[in-house]
Design a protein around this motif. Sequence first.
Motif, PDB file in Angstrom:
ATOM      1  N   GLY A  48       0.747  -1.112  -0.245  1.00 13.42           N
ATOM      2  CA  GLY A  48      -0.040  -0.068   0.047  1.00 13.42           C
ATOM      3  C   GLY A  48       0.832   1.231  -0.003  1.00 13.42           C
ATOM      4  N   LYS A  49       0.126   2.546   0.043  1.00 12.47           N
ATOM      5  CA  LYS A  49       0.739   3.737  -0.105  1.00 12.47           C
ATOM      6  C   LYS A  49       0.678   4.373   1.395  1.00 12.47           C
ATOM      7  CE  LYS A  49      -1.150   7.342  -1.777  1.00 12.47           C
ATOM      8  NZ  LYS A  49      -1.601   8.049  -3.107  1.00 12.47           N
ATOM      9  N   VAL A  50       1.477   4.904   1.935  1.00 14.30           N
ATOM     10  CA  VAL A  50       1.512   5.617   3.288  1.00 14.30           C
ATOM     11  C   VAL A  50       0.935   6.836   3.271  1.00 14.30           C
ATOM     12  CG1 VAL A  50       3.031   6.743   5.104  1.00 14.30           C
ATOM     13  CG2 VAL A  50       3.980   4.714   4.125  1.00 14.30           C
ATOM     14  N   ILE A  51      -0.228   7.057   4.103  1.00 11.54           N
ATOM     15  CA  ILE A  51      -1.021   8.376   3.994  1.00 11.54           C
ATOM     16  C   ILE A  51      -0.593   9.164   5.092  1.00 11.54           C
ATOM     17  CG2 ILE A  51      -3.579   9.188   4.113  1.00 11.54           C
ATOM     18  CD1 ILE A  51      -2.926   7.665   1.494  1.00 11.54           C
ATOM     19  N   SER A  52      -0.292   8.618   6.305  1.00  8.65           N
ATOM     20  CA  SER A  52       0.393   9.299   7.612  1.00  8.65           C
ATOM     21  C   SER A  52       0.752   8.497   8.388  1.00  8.65           C
ATOM     22  CB  SER A  52      -0.808  10.238   8.094  1.00  8.65           C
ATOM     23  OG  SER A  52      -1.865   9.393   8.718  1.00  8.65           O
ATOM     24  N   THR A  53       1.754   8.925   9.263  1.00 12.51           N
ATOM     25  CA  THR A  53       2.164   8.209  10.445  1.00 12.51           C
ATOM     26  C   THR A  53       1.914   8.798  11.823  1.00 12.51           C
ATOM     27  OG1 THR A  53       4.328   9.346  10.485  1.00 12.51           O
ATOM     28  CG2 THR A  53       4.273   7.549   8.937  1.00 12.51           C
ATOM     29  N   THR A  56       2.944   8.698  18.227  1.00 11.46           N
ATOM     30  CA  THR A  56       2.410   8.493  19.603  1.00 11.46           C
ATOM     31  C   THR A  56       2.051   7.041  19.697  1.00 11.46           C
ATOM     32  OG1 THR A  56       1.751  10.694  19.469  1.00 11.46           O
ATOM     33  CG2 THR A  56       0.765   9.541  21.266  1.00 11.46           C
ATOM     34  N   HIS A  57       1.187   6.606  18.782  1.00 12.33           N
ATOM     35  CA  HIS A  57       0.731   5.157  18.806  1.00 12.33           C
ATOM     36  C   HIS A  57       1.471   4.088  18.244  1.00 12.33           C
ATOM     37  CE1 HIS A  57      -2.807   7.924  19.827  1.00 12.33           C
ATOM     38  NE2 HIS A  57      -2.977   6.798  20.716  1.00 12.33           N
ATOM     39  N   GLY A  58       2.627   4.572  17.272  1.00  8.31           N
ATOM     40  CA  GLY A  58       3.424   3.511  16.821  1.00  8.31           C
ATOM     41  C   GLY A  58       2.647   2.884  15.613  1.00  8.31           C
ATOM     42  N   GLU A  59       1.808   3.956  14.764  1.00  6.30           N
ATOM     43  CA  GLU A  59       1.097   3.203  13.658  1.00  6.30           C
ATOM     44  C   GLU A  59       1.513   3.804  12.556  1.00  6.30           C
ATOM     45  OE1 GLU A  59      -3.025   2.228  16.136  1.00  6.30           O
ATOM     46  OE2 GLU A  59      -2.853   4.027  14.993  1.00  6.30           O
ATOM     47  N   VAL A  60       0.731   3.396  11.423  1.00  8.88           N
ATOM     48  CA  VAL A  60       1.079   4.040   9.739  1.00  8.88           C
ATOM     49  C   VAL A  60      -0.180   3.883   9.249  1.00  8.88           C
ATOM     50  CG1 VAL A  60       2.149   1.897   8.990  1.00  8.88           C
ATOM     51  CG2 VAL A  60       2.502   3.991   7.695  1.00  8.88           C
ATOM     52  N   THR A  61      -0.906   4.741   8.606  1.00  8.70           N
ATOM     53  CA  THR A  61      -2.015   4.532   7.960  1.00  8.70           C
ATOM     54  C   THR A  61      -1.722   4.675   6.480  1.00  8.70           C
ATOM     55  OG1 THR A  61      -3.109   6.060   9.679  1.00  8.70           O
ATOM     56  CG2 THR A  61      -4.266   5.639   7.253  1.00  8.70           C
ATOM     57  N   LEU A  62      -2.295   3.399   6.111  1.00 10.11           N
ATOM     58  CA  LEU A  62      -1.891   3.041   4.806  1.00 10.11           C
ATOM     59  C   LEU A  62      -3.301   2.949   3.610  1.00 10.11           C
ATOM     60  CD1 LEU A  62       0.428  -0.193   4.889  1.00 10.11           C
ATOM     61  CD2 LEU A  62       0.980   2.191   4.712  1.00 10.11           C
ATOM     62  N   GLU A  63      -2.933   3.149   2.385  1.00 11.80           N
ATOM     63  CA  GLU A  63      -3.978   2.860   1.696  1.00 11.80           C
ATOM     64  C   GLU A  63      -3.636   1.583   1.013  1.00 11.80           C
ATOM     65  OE1 GLU A  63      -5.120   4.661  -2.944  1.00 11.80           O
ATOM     66  OE2 GLU A  63      -5.029   6.204  -1.262  1.00 11.80           O
ATOM     67  N   ALA A  64      -4.201   0.539   1.524  1.00 13.46           N
ATOM     68  CA  ALA A  64      -3.637  -0.845   1.229  1.00 13.46           C
ATOM     69  C   ALA A  64      -4.378  -1.669   0.058  1.00 13.46           C
ATOM     70  CB  ALA A  64      -3.644  -1.434   2.629  1.00 13.46           C
ATOM     71  N   ALA A  65      -3.716  -2.304  -0.479  1.00 16.96           N
ATOM     72  CA  ALA A  65      -4.619  -3.100  -1.796  1.00 16.96           C
ATOM     73  C   ALA A  65      -5.213  -4.113  -0.865  1.00 16.96           C
ATOM     74  CB  ALA A  65      -3.454  -3.625  -2.653  1.00 16.96           C
ATOM     75  N   ALA A  66      -6.096  -4.848  -1.452  1.00 13.75           N
ATOM     76  CA  ALA A  66      -6.851  -5.966  -0.952  1.00 13.75           C
ATOM     77  C   ALA A  66      -5.919  -7.118  -0.432  1.00 13.75           C
ATOM     78  CB  ALA A  66      -7.905  -6.636  -2.085  1.00 13.75           C
ATOM     79  N   ILE A  67      -6.279  -7.477   0.580  1.00  9.53           N
ATOM     80  CA  ILE A  67      -5.238  -8.738   0.997  1.00  9.53           C
ATOM     81  C   ILE A  67      -6.311 -10.037   0.856  1.00  9.53           C
ATOM     82  CG2 ILE A  67      -4.296  -9.793   2.997  1.00  9.53           C
ATOM     83  CD1 ILE A  67      -4.021  -6.994   4.271  1.00  9.53           C
ATOM     84  N   PRO A  68      -5.791 -10.827  -0.175  1.00  9.16           N
ATOM     85  CA  PRO A  68      -6.686 -12.173  -0.531  1.00  9.16           C
ATOM     86  C   PRO A  68      -6.768 -12.743   0.787  1.00  9.16           C
ATOM     87  CG  PRO A  68      -4.822 -11.838  -2.077  1.00  9.16           C
ATOM     88  CD  PRO A  68      -4.666 -10.733  -1.047  1.00  9.16           C
ATOM     89  N   GLY A  69      -8.027 -13.491   0.935  1.00 12.63           N
ATOM     90  CA  GLY A  69      -8.492 -14.221   2.012  1.00 12.63           C
ATOM     91  C   GLY A  69      -8.561 -13.331   3.118  1.00 12.63           C
ATOM     92  N   PHE A  70      -8.173 -12.384   3.384  1.00 11.88           N
ATOM     93  CA  PHE A  70      -8.335 -11.585   4.806  1.00 11.88           C
ATOM     94  C   PHE A  70      -9.432 -10.369   4.563  1.00 11.88           C
ATOM     95  CE2 PHE A  70      -6.540  -8.728   7.894  1.00 11.88           C
ATOM     96  CZ  PHE A  70      -7.156  -9.258   8.916  1.00 11.88           C
ATOM     97  N   THR A  75      -8.157   2.099   3.467  1.00  9.77           N
ATOM     98  CA  THR A  75      -7.292   3.072   4.160  1.00  9.77           C
ATOM     99  C   THR A  75      -7.664   2.694   5.767  1.00  9.77           C
ATOM    100  OG1 THR A  75      -7.332   4.309   2.448  1.00  9.77           O
ATOM    101  CG2 THR A  75      -6.394   5.126   4.463  1.00  9.77           C
ATOM    102  N   MET A  76      -6.493   2.421   6.356  1.00  2.90           N
ATOM    103  CA  MET A  76      -6.693   2.129   7.907  1.00  2.90           C
ATOM    104  C   MET A  76      -5.537   2.199   8.413  1.00  2.90           C
ATOM    105  SD  MET A  76      -7.350  -2.037   8.009  1.00  2.90           S
ATOM    106  CE  MET A  76      -7.017  -1.990   9.795  1.00  2.90           C
ATOM    107  N   PRO A  77      -5.416   2.291   9.917  1.00  2.00           N
ATOM    108  CA  PRO A  77      -4.084   2.455  10.435  1.00  2.00           C
ATOM    109  C   PRO A  77      -3.470   1.158  10.710  1.00  2.00           C
ATOM    110  CG  PRO A  77      -5.778   2.903  11.983  1.00  2.00           C
ATOM    111  CD  PRO A  77      -6.444   2.768  10.656  1.00  2.00           C
ATOM    112  N   TYR A  78      -2.159   0.629  10.799  1.00  2.00           N
ATOM    113  CA  TYR A  78      -1.481  -0.521  11.280  1.00  2.00           C
ATOM    114  C   TYR A  78      -0.602  -0.184  12.262  1.00  2.00           C
ATOM    115  CZ  TYR A  78      -3.455  -2.432   6.680  1.00  2.00           C
ATOM    116  OH  TYR A  78      -4.420  -2.819   5.851  1.00  2.00           O
ATOM    117  N   LYS A  79      -0.580  -1.062  13.647  1.00  2.00           N
ATOM    118  CA  LYS A  79       0.333  -0.954  14.360  1.00  2.00           C
ATOM    119  C   LYS A  79       1.618  -1.745  13.811  1.00  2.00           C
ATOM    120  CE  LYS A  79      -1.023  -0.538  18.455  1.00  2.00           C
ATOM    121  NZ  LYS A  79      -0.374   0.677  18.736  1.00  2.00           N
TER     122      LYS A  79
END
Length: 301
Positions: A48-53, A56-70, A75-79
């Motif tokens: 995916g593409k980084v949208i923001s970091t 404080t919470h140790g997260e990166v928000t990504l505009e992520a591609a589909a994850i097959p089977g999941f 677009t969502m934050p990932y720890k």
Amino acid sequence: MKRFLFCLLIAALASIVCGCKHNAQGSESQDAQASATIAAGKQYPVKGKVISTDPTHGEVTLEAAAIPGFMEAMTMPYKLRTPNILTELHPGDQITGTLYVTDTNDVLDQIVITAQGQPDYKPPIQYHVLNPGDLVPDFRFLNQSGKHISIADFKGKALLLTFIYTRCPLPDFCPRMSQNFAKIDKALAADPALYAKTHLLTISFDPEYDTPAVLRSYGGAYTGEYSQERFIHWDFAAPSKKDQEAVDEFFDVGATPEKDRTITHSLSTVLIGPDGKVVHWYPTNDWTPEQVLADIKQVIS
């Protein structure tokens, strides 16, 4: 591209966020939780593409591609497993990573920046992402017998190589690579025609500690022949300290020594054809000996 692929380490992270030092006990607790998630969680590739970091919470928000089977693209934050790499991530960066998921937690690890969002940002090391057809340079190594060998020595054979360091304490990383190679070596030995047309090479990225004597002992333990091993079909070797950076960069291996004498590192296993070119690249630990054996047989045929 600068690669940030961080293998599980049992160590507390000391970081400063917004000018305040984290409580050590809290850091250890968070690290233990992330470690447990990686050890027990299912693995999914993320792109995916980084949208923001969010340091404080140790997260990166990504505009992520589909994850097959999941899950579908969103677009969502990932720890992050290792929040201190947030200083290296910028909005617009294209990244890949591995998401470890349990019923109660998930963490993103094994971060690779595949394209820079800021053209003026230059990482200190440019890693090479392997592609089928890439010609492998004729790197030289010192093997378990104190002999200099090179990639060119195996021209005409299918060469399967992987990276380890002998002190690696994590069963799903270096030991797993070596166990998989041991299974492949035995399977190939059962087919004399395949055995004659193949070779295995395990490369250490810790040349200072992994001397020929250490590699001989380590290799003999994994072949099961111990001191009787002749290393005819499987070499254990290390580049010189001078050449290590070039080897790591070409094979996309990130290896960072830590204060506790462990090494934070990525994984890289490569199948090279008889012509000296990359055929398959296995950048994680989720490949199986059966899968690689099938690829080897296809290359030979």
